[in-house]
Write an enzyme that holds these catalytic residues in place. Sequence first.
Site, PDB file in Angstrom:
ATOM      1  N   GLY A  84     -18.587  -1.988  -0.917  1.00  0.00           N
ATOM      2  CA  GLY A  84     -18.607  -1.971  -2.365  1.00  0.00           C
ATOM      3  C   GLY A  84     -17.317  -1.560  -3.016  1.00  0.00           C
ATOM      4  O   GLY A  84     -17.170  -1.665  -4.229  1.00  0.00           O
ATOM      5  N   TYR A  95       0.863  -1.184   0.000  1.00  0.00           N
ATOM      6  CA  TYR A  95       0.000   0.000   0.000  1.00  0.00           C
ATOM      7  C   TYR A  95       0.899   1.234   0.000  1.00  0.00           C
ATOM      8  O   TYR A  95       1.562   1.537   0.978  1.00  0.00           O
ATOM      9  CB  TYR A  95      -0.902   0.031   1.234  1.00  0.00           C
ATOM     10  CG  TYR A  95      -1.948  -1.048   1.298  1.00  0.00           C
ATOM     11  CD1 TYR A  95      -2.320  -1.768   0.165  1.00  0.00           C
ATOM     12  CD2 TYR A  95      -2.580  -1.351   2.500  1.00  0.00           C
ATOM     13  CE1 TYR A  95      -3.286  -2.757   0.238  1.00  0.00           C
ATOM     14  CE2 TYR A  95      -3.555  -2.338   2.575  1.00  0.00           C
ATOM     15  CZ  TYR A  95      -3.895  -3.038   1.441  1.00  0.00           C
ATOM     16  OH  TYR A  95      -4.848  -4.021   1.515  1.00  0.00           O
TER      17      TYR A  95
END
Length: 287
Positions: free
Chosen positions: A216, A64
């Site tokens: 989502g 990341y």
Amino acid sequence: MTSTGLPGGTFPMGDLTVTRMGYGAMQLAGPHVFGPPADRAAAVAVLREVVDLGINHIDTSDYYGPYVTNEIIREALHPYPDDLHIVTKVGALRDAEGNWPPALAPEQLRQAVHDNLDRLGLDVLDVVNLRVGGFDRPAPGSIEEPFTVLAELQQQGLIKHLGLSTVNAEQVAEAQSIAPVVCVQNFYNIANRDDDDLIDSLAAQGIAYVPYFPLGGFTPLQSEEMQAVAARLEATPLAVALAWLLHRSPNILLIPGTSSVAHLRENVAAAALALPEDALTELNTID
């Protein structure tokens, strides 16, 4: 499970006890999880608020940023509280364009584990997930070689517990024939429920299931049923989606991410939303 003041209480990962309400650190990096954040001090503040709220499960990865998120975690929280458990993952890299190519060769995995140790400032990693699938779904095939590499690093004392990410049931079983698995991290939310059978199987074995993109991901959840339930409960649809996950199974752990202290607090409050039986019945029809 025990009470922590946080939604859902706690769940065991091997001999580690983690809050079911966790925190995903991915959004602490820059846009598209690439480069540094615009406001590093704000990112540090979020992590310190995570600990202040009683959350002891932080999900991260050295890819990341790359490297950025782990460096910020170390800056904000090291030396770490004794009960804080940092879960990281290996199996991918970031290239110069910000893509996520696989990095599953044995030497790549060994280097990734050492990179996570170094940047987090740790001698041993609590949990390392092997990420082997695509962006949002497993890729079929054997994972014996890469998982064996991590099992060897565990035997060397560099990793306490092993997990898997973006895998199917067959791959979970294959990994378990090599070494114990304490968690599985896959794409799952109220509108994407391909893993229902896997969740139930893992629950029966006392293995944690950690859904990524619980709201989502890059395409926020949309559902008429969810909107209707939220309106009746005077809540937001995304609060309903988080709370539903905690109701879905006791082995589900949440790691919603944010780069905002205010949003972090909203996520914790959202997960605490009580869902009556009629609401759960309606929500369970979403597919």
